[in-house]
Design an enzyme around this catalytic site. Structure first.
Site, PDB file in Angstrom:
ATOM      1  N   SER A  28     -92.281 -16.631  39.251  1.00  0.00           N
ATOM      2  CA  SER A  28     -93.359 -16.881  38.288  1.00  0.00           C
ATOM      3  C   SER A  28     -92.933 -17.613  37.022  1.00  0.00           C
ATOM      4  O   SER A  28     -93.808 -18.049  36.258  1.00  0.00           O
ATOM      5  CB  SER A  28     -94.023 -15.557  37.899  1.00  0.00           C
ATOM      6  OG  SER A  28     -94.921 -15.143  38.890  1.00  0.00           O
TER       7      SER A  28
ATOM      8  N   LYS B 159     -94.431 -20.931  35.893  1.00  0.00           N
ATOM      9  CA  LYS B 159     -95.655 -21.041  35.090  1.00  0.00           C
ATOM     10  C   LYS B 159     -95.375 -21.657  33.722  1.00  0.00           C
ATOM     11  O   LYS B 159     -96.284 -22.210  33.085  1.00  0.00           O
ATOM     12  CB  LYS B 159     -96.311 -19.671  34.916  1.00  0.00           C
ATOM     13  CG  LYS B 159     -96.894 -19.075  36.202  1.00  0.00           C
ATOM     14  CD  LYS B 159     -97.555 -17.729  35.924  1.00  0.00           C
ATOM     15  CE  LYS B 159     -98.235 -17.148  37.156  1.00  0.00           C
ATOM     16  NZ  LYS B 159     -97.295 -16.592  38.126  1.00  0.00           N
TER      17      LYS B 159
ATOM     18  N   SER C 225     -98.950 -13.070  33.781  1.00  0.00           N
ATOM     19  CA  SER C 225     -98.466 -13.756  34.984  1.00  0.00           C
ATOM     20  C   SER C 225     -99.630 -13.970  35.961  1.00  0.00           C
ATOM     21  O   SER C 225     -99.569 -13.596  37.134  1.00  0.00           O
ATOM     22  CB  SER C 225     -97.336 -12.968  35.661  1.00  0.00           C
ATOM     23  OG  SER C 225     -96.620 -13.808  36.553  1.00  0.00           O
TER      24      SER C 225
END
Length: 534
Positions: free
Chosen positions: A165, A168, A370
């Protein structure tokens, strides 16, 4: 108060009369003694003031000359955590802006007032922690001084690894760079084309603009997600104004291309990726984290909208059906506001529209929680802005192009999605650290939401449950987390013990103890917070 003032006057009058009485009744010798005492007091005060000016100017309770001598002397004694003993620099009165020196240069605080860490000092702090058996292979680290943009410590920093993640961060920077922090995503209703009396032309179309945060829940306050209820209010009002009482409803998802399902397949962490959905396709009342998801978010959103129109007195005949309409000009594609109720060239008449929160707020929400649905939406918004197809492949190309325009180190990088759920993503720790450096750069204020959206260790987002109450990094580390099976990553910012802003990226693949790997990465970030590392 008048009573208090008159009491004070009487008191001073009595005091004055008493003093003058004593003076008149005093002997000549007593009067001489009193005069001598008064003159001595005045002389003493003059001497004290002169001494102050001779010693030099004062600043915050300390002579500047004395401070300069103290800073140049060798410190002894006292306790210090994580580094050799030396005099701490004077603190600046407020926190300096991100990406700038913490103390402005002055005669008493030059460029080195907040010392830079050294590679050797960081190695001493981090390398013992890198030997933790819970970490997999490879183990890559990049620590960069935010003020200068220079990497001060690296361990396999250029090695490509699965980021999970923390990709991102790149998604957010790319979207903000392409569209700006004030951009808002529009959801519109267009039509009808008929006479308002029930013919086949009386179809209105709900056009998805790519806002996954469009909500069917009640909203309040000034800064809230786009509301499907308000869109229904405005649509019903516009229909009644035109004399339309009965419509058919279509819904348009043609803004996106390619597969809707993420390569990981149906999953509680992400809905099918479509430009029309409400509440991220969640089937419960949650607004973040895993949740049961709709199999067809666009159809569910259209059905909810039809029900709302009926509640407002508009007849909606039949079930909503997929439709493809002529766009209302450039605004329908890019989300730029146009004049409501007018058709674009060759486009359909716009009846009503709602807009998302600004992109800055969407980026912050994506990073704090997230949020995979927002991440994929922002990657596609970046693709649309670049003229790329708004699918996984086009979004990956568009994000990569924006990072390249920011002169980031992309050698060997592959960006396959916006959320980091795809294991085909491969980037380096050096790239992600430099993404954060750009976000801290005073020349790029539009990227600042990438920093302000980072979870705070022990307090917010995905770091809320990490960092114990006595952990050094608690409240000091701000970082994006990344977790897949066998993948643990952490990238963010920290202010070290000397007040220097550092950015870091830690990545490890092939882990078998996810909790142990998380704790190891958290200890590394805490080590940066606890040391001057010189």
């Amino acid at each position: 108060m008048p009573e208090a003032r008159s009491w004070q006057v009487r008191w001073w009058q009595n005091r004055w009369q008493s003093a003058t009485g004593r003076w008149r009744s005093a002997t000549v010798e007593q009067r001489r003694t009193w005069r001598l005492s008064a003159v001595s007091a005045v002389v003493g005060l003059v001497v004290a003031v002169a001494s102050v000016f001779a010693a030099g100017p004062w600043d915050s309770g300390q002579r500047t000359a004395e401070r300069a001598r103290a800073a140049g002397s060798t410190a002894t004694g006292g306790e210090r955590h994580g580094g050799p003993s030396r005099v701490a620099p004077s603190a600046s009165p407020v926190l300096a802006p991100l990406g700038t020196a913490a103390v402005a240069p002055s005669p008493d605080s030059g460029d080195d007032a907040v010392p830079r860490p050294t590679g050797a000092g960081l190695a001493d702090a981090l390398e013992p922690l890198l030997d933790d058996g819970a970490l997999g292979r490879p183990r890559s680290v990049s620590v960069v001084d935010a003020a200068t943009g220079r990497q001060v410590y690296g361990a396999r920093a250029d090695t490509q690894a699965v980021p999970a993640s923390i990709i991102k961060l790149a998604t957010g920077v790319a979207a903000l760079s392409a569209l700006g922090p004030d951009h808002r995503i529009r959801t519109t209703v267009v039509g009808p084309d008929g006479d308002g009396k029930g013919g086949d032309g009386d179809r209105i179309v709900l056009v998805g603009g790519g806002d996954p945060t469009l909500t069917a829940h009640p909203v309040k306050g000034a800064d809230h997600p786009a509301s499907l209820r308000r869109l229904a209010d405005r649509t019903a009002a516009a229909l009644r104004k035109s004399g339309t009482e009965s419509v058919r409803l279509g819904y348009d998802t043609s803004l996106y291309s390619g597969p809707e399902l993420h390569p990981i397949g149906p999953n509680e962490n992400i809905s099918p990726v479509t430009p029309l959905m409400i509440d991220e396709g969640r089937l419960d009342d949650s607004d973040h984290g895993p949740a049961p998801r709709s199999e067809d978010p666009a159809a569910d959103a259209a059905r909810a909208f039809a029900s709302m129109l009926r509640d407002r007195g508009i007849e909606v005949r039949g079930e909503p059906r997929p439709a493809k309409t002529a766009k209302t000009g450039k605004g329908a594609k890019t989300g730029k506001a146009g004049k409501g109720g007018k058709a674009g060239k060759g486009g359909a008449k716009e009846l009503a529209t709602v807009r998302s929160q600004p992109l800055s707020a969407l980026v912050e929400r994506m990073l704090t929680n997230s949020d995979n649905d927002i991440a994929e939406a922002l990657a596609r918004q970046t693709a649309i802005a670049a003229g790329e197809p708004a699918g996984f492949d086009g979004a990956g190309r568009a994000v990569t192009a924006r990072l390249r325009a920011l002169r980031l180190p992309l050698s060997g990088a592959r960006i396959a999605d916006g959320s980091g759920l795809d294991r085909a993503d491969h980037v380096s720790a050096a790239l992600l650290a430099q993404v954060l450096v750009r976000a801290a750069d005073p020349d790029h204020p539009e990227l600042r939401p990438v920093l302000t959206g980072l979870p705070v260790a022990g307090f917010t987002g995905t770091l809320r449950g990490r960092y114990a109450r006595d952990a050094v990094g608690r409240g000091v580390v701000r970082a994006k987390t990344g977790t897949l099976t066998g993948v643990n990553t952490l990238a963010g910012t920290v202010v070290d013990a000397d007040g220097r802003l550092l950015v870091f990226a830690f990545m490890t693949n092939g882990t078998t103890d996810p909790q142990g790997a998380q704790r190891a990465l958290d200890r590394m970030a805490s080590a940066l917070a606890n040391c001057g590392c010189r």
